[in-house]
Scaffold this active site. Sequence first.
Site, short mmCIF file in Angstrom:
data_model
loop_
_atom_site.label_atom_id
_atom_site.label_comp_id
_atom_site.label_asym_id
_atom_site.label_seq_id
_atom_site.Cartn_x
_atom_site.Cartn_y
_atom_site.Cartn_z
N TYR A 11 -47.29 3.09 -38.70
CA TYR A 11 -46.42 1.98 -38.26
C TYR A 11 -45.20 1.83 -39.18
CZ TYR A 11 -45.19 -2.97 -37.40
OH TYR A 11 -44.54 -4.15 -37.15
N ASP A 58 -54.28 16.30 -44.77
CA ASP A 58 -54.88 15.18 -45.47
C ASP A 58 -54.39 15.22 -46.92
OD1 ASP A 58 -56.82 13.45 -46.73
OD2 ASP A 58 -57.98 13.70 -44.88
N SER A 124 -49.40 -4.55 -51.36
CA SER A 124 -49.57 -5.61 -50.36
C SER A 124 -49.66 -6.96 -51.05
CB SER A 124 -50.88 -5.33 -49.62
OG SER A 124 -51.29 -6.45 -48.88
N TYR A 148 -60.47 -3.40 -49.55
CA TYR A 148 -59.10 -2.92 -49.28
C TYR A 148 -58.15 -3.44 -50.36
CZ TYR A 148 -54.36 -2.91 -47.48
OH TYR A 148 -53.00 -2.76 -47.38
N LYS A 152 -55.73 -1.52 -53.54
CA LYS A 152 -54.31 -1.69 -53.87
C LYS A 152 -54.15 -2.11 -55.33
CE LYS A 152 -52.58 -0.63 -49.88
NZ LYS A 152 -51.90 0.65 -49.70
N ASP A 294 -59.68 -15.78 -45.34
CA ASP A 294 -58.29 -16.16 -45.06
C ASP A 294 -57.84 -17.31 -45.96
OD1 ASP A 294 -57.78 -14.28 -43.17
OD2 ASP A 294 -57.63 -15.65 -41.46
P1 NAD Z 1 -50.80 2.91 -40.60
O1 NAD Z 1 -52.27 3.05 -40.53
O2 NAD Z 1 -50.03 2.72 -39.34
O3 NAD Z 1 -50.16 4.13 -41.41
C1 NAD Z 1 -50.86 4.85 -42.38
C2 NAD Z 1 -50.71 6.32 -42.06
O4 NAD Z 1 -51.39 7.08 -43.07
C3 NAD Z 1 -51.35 6.70 -40.72
O5 NAD Z 1 -50.41 7.46 -39.99
C4 NAD Z 1 -52.56 7.52 -41.10
O6 NAD Z 1 -52.86 8.52 -40.13
C5 NAD Z 1 -52.13 8.11 -42.43
N1 NAD Z 1 -53.23 8.45 -43.36
C6 NAD Z 1 -54.27 7.68 -43.76
N2 NAD Z 1 -55.03 8.35 -44.64
C7 NAD Z 1 -54.46 9.57 -44.81
C8 NAD Z 1 -54.78 10.71 -45.59
N3 NAD Z 1 -55.87 10.74 -46.39
N4 NAD Z 1 -53.97 11.79 -45.52
C9 NAD Z 1 -52.88 11.78 -44.72
N5 NAD Z 1 -52.53 10.73 -43.96
C10 NAD Z 1 -53.31 9.63 -44.01
O7 NAD Z 1 -50.51 1.70 -41.60
P2 NAD Z 1 -49.14 0.92 -41.91
O8 NAD Z 1 -49.26 -0.43 -41.34
O9 NAD Z 1 -47.99 1.78 -41.57
O10 NAD Z 1 -49.29 0.79 -43.48
C11 NAD Z 1 -48.74 1.74 -44.37
C12 NAD Z 1 -49.13 1.39 -45.79
O11 NAD Z 1 -48.70 0.06 -46.06
C13 NAD Z 1 -50.63 1.41 -46.05
O12 NAD Z 1 -50.84 1.92 -47.34
C14 NAD Z 1 -51.03 -0.04 -45.98
O13 NAD Z 1 -52.16 -0.33 -46.77
C15 NAD Z 1 -49.79 -0.73 -46.53
N6 NAD Z 1 -49.63 -2.11 -46.06
C16 NAD Z 1 -49.62 -2.39 -44.72
C17 NAD Z 1 -49.48 -3.70 -44.28
C18 NAD Z 1 -49.51 -4.04 -42.82
O14 NAD Z 1 -49.75 -5.22 -42.49
N7 NAD Z 1 -49.27 -3.12 -41.90
C19 NAD Z 1 -49.32 -4.73 -45.21
C20 NAD Z 1 -49.32 -4.41 -46.57
C21 NAD Z 1 -49.48 -3.09 -46.98
C1 WQD Z 2 -52.12 -13.71 -39.81
C2 WQD Z 2 -52.56 -15.13 -39.46
C3 WQD Z 2 -54.95 -15.38 -39.34
C4 WQD Z 2 -55.49 -12.74 -35.86
C5 WQD Z 2 -53.51 -8.98 -43.22
C6 WQD Z 2 -54.18 -8.38 -44.43
C7 WQD Z 2 -53.17 -8.16 -45.52
C8 WQD Z 2 -51.96 -7.36 -45.02
C9 WQD Z 2 -51.40 -7.94 -43.76
C10 WQD Z 2 -52.33 -5.05 -45.49
C11 WQD Z 2 -53.76 -15.62 -40.27
C12 WQD Z 2 -54.33 -15.59 -37.98
C13 WQD Z 2 -54.97 -13.47 -36.92
C14 WQD Z 2 -56.03 -13.44 -34.75
C15 WQD Z 2 -55.45 -15.52 -35.81
N1 WQD Z 2 -52.33 -6.02 -44.69
N2 WQD Z 2 -54.95 -14.83 -36.89
N3 WQD Z 2 -55.98 -14.80 -34.78
O1 WQD Z 2 -54.60 -11.86 -42.63
O2 WQD Z 2 -52.25 -12.56 -43.28
O3 WQD Z 2 -52.95 -10.25 -43.60
O4 WQD Z 2 -52.45 -8.12 -42.79
O5 WQD Z 2 -52.12 -5.05 -46.66
O6 WQD Z 2 -53.83 -7.50 -46.55
O7 WQD Z 2 -55.20 -9.25 -44.87
O8 WQD Z 2 -52.58 -11.04 -41.32
O9 WQD Z 2 -52.06 -10.75 -38.94
O10 WQD Z 2 -54.48 -10.66 -39.68
O11 WQD Z 2 -53.27 -12.85 -39.74
O12 WQD Z 2 -55.45 -16.75 -35.77
O13 WQD Z 2 -56.53 -12.85 -33.79
O14 WQD Z 2 -53.01 -15.13 -38.09
O15 WQD Z 2 -56.02 -16.25 -39.56
O16 WQD Z 2 -53.57 -17.00 -40.49
P1 WQD Z 2 -53.18 -11.54 -42.74
P2 WQD Z 2 -53.11 -11.24 -39.86
#
Ligand code: NAD
Ligand code: WQD
Length: 335
Positions: A11, A58, A124, A148, A152, A294
């Site tokens: 993403y 990978d 994160s 998770y 991080k 949460d």
């Molecule tokens: P995502 O799952 O869409 O993207 C991660 C990508 O990494 C995927 O394409 C997956 O196939 C690939 N991947 C996973 N393990 C792998 C491996 N061992 N080797 C090669 N490829 C691998 O997730 P995202 O939302 O794009 O998030 C990207 C990064 O940002 C992650 O590290 C995630 O923890 C961090 N992050 C995401 C969010 C969020 O809410 N989306 C918030 C904070 C931090």
């Molecule tokens: C947002 C708000 C829920 C779903 C998560 C991870 C965090 C980071 C981002 C990676 C909250 C509420 C949600 C639903 C709801 N990811 N909610 N109904 O929990 O802030 O963060 O994603 O690093 O580590 O914990 O995001 O989108 O899940 O929730 O009411 O079906 O929406 O309670 O208040 P969150 P979220």
Amino acid sequence: MEILVTGGAGYIGSHTCVELLNSGYDVIVVDNFSNSKPESLRRVEEITGKHLKFYESDILDKAILEKIFSENNIEAVIHFAGFKAVGESIKTPILYYHNNITGTLILCTEMKKHNVKRLVFSSSATVYGMPKSVPISEYFPLSATNPYGRTKLMIETILQDMYSSDKEWSIAILRYFNPIGAHQSGRIGEDPNGIPNNLMPFITQVAVGKRDKLNIFGGNYATHDGTGVRDYIHVVDLAKGHLSALEKIMKTSGIEPYNLGTGVGYSVLDLVKNFEKATNKKIPYVITAPRLGDIAKCYANPIKAKTILKWSAQKNIQDMCIDAWRFQVNNPNGY
Ligand code: NAD
Ligand code: WQD
């Protein structure tokens, strides 16, 4: 300049690849498609009209990383690859620790071996655990409430130790708040497997008729309307933050964390209302019990990124809703 993007098909990675290519970088992606599809990369090329180099591999595979660093002239790495689902991490912690931490250790070992010491790491806001107050600054105490989050936190510590042992490293730790939305083209966006864990993809699936209603987790939080407050940030703004961080680490050495958020908090009901206004779609919902772990409020103090990286989020909540909806409508079954 050649940049290796791990997890570039995902993403946030795919949106960052678009911005990198548009800014003239040469992009090399390594992804094993554990949570993405090759189609996202094809669309990155379609949007930009540019080619990227791709390894379906990978990052746990040391030999492949060795090959990638030997075959290319990589100057910096943006490291997205990892697992990110909180609930899944509680059920399968070993898988999470192995993929996220071992993956990063192998990556950093190969980087050091090939003298590539510039790294942007996807952390994160989860590393702030249960913050005492908001807005959250980078110097707030760090903790984690699930495996998770601990991956991080542990990776951040590993990177700090790595820098302490070798001051040539230049590392930006980016702590994302809640990325939502999609590219304006409607071609790339968030494509979760199964039932979405996160709020925005759940809302768009209700709007498109895939789910009948939204369950709002908790209506009695100490917030303006009782529902949880978060700092939603447009994924394209977030992607641009990586380019600002990249420019910074190319010029200096050191290790610094940066919050990437807007600094504004919206409740679940605020987001629902904004989505309804932006799309003219009604989102039926019920308020259910709070989700375990949460917190009531989480939003960033984004001043450090603004001052040092010269980056700040530009898009508003309406843009986020419109763009998330466009991707959902154009791709009702994902990629
Ligand atoms: P995502 O799952 O869409 O993207 C991660 C990508 O990494 C995927 O394409 C997956 O196939 C690939 N991947 C996973 N393990 C792998 C491996 N061992 N080797 C090669 N490829 C691998 O997730 P995202 O939302 O794009 O998030 C990207 C990064 O940002 C992650 O590290 C995630 O923890 C961090 N992050 C995401 C969010 C969020 O809410 N989306 C918030 C904070 C931090
Ligand atoms: C947002 C708000 C829920 C779903 C998560 C991870 C965090 C980071 C981002 C990676 C909250 C509420 C949600 C639903 C709801 N990811 N909610 N109904 O929990 O802030 O963060 O994603 O690093 O580590 O914990 O995001 O989108 O899940 O929730 O009411 O079906 O929406 O309670 O208040 P969150 P979220």
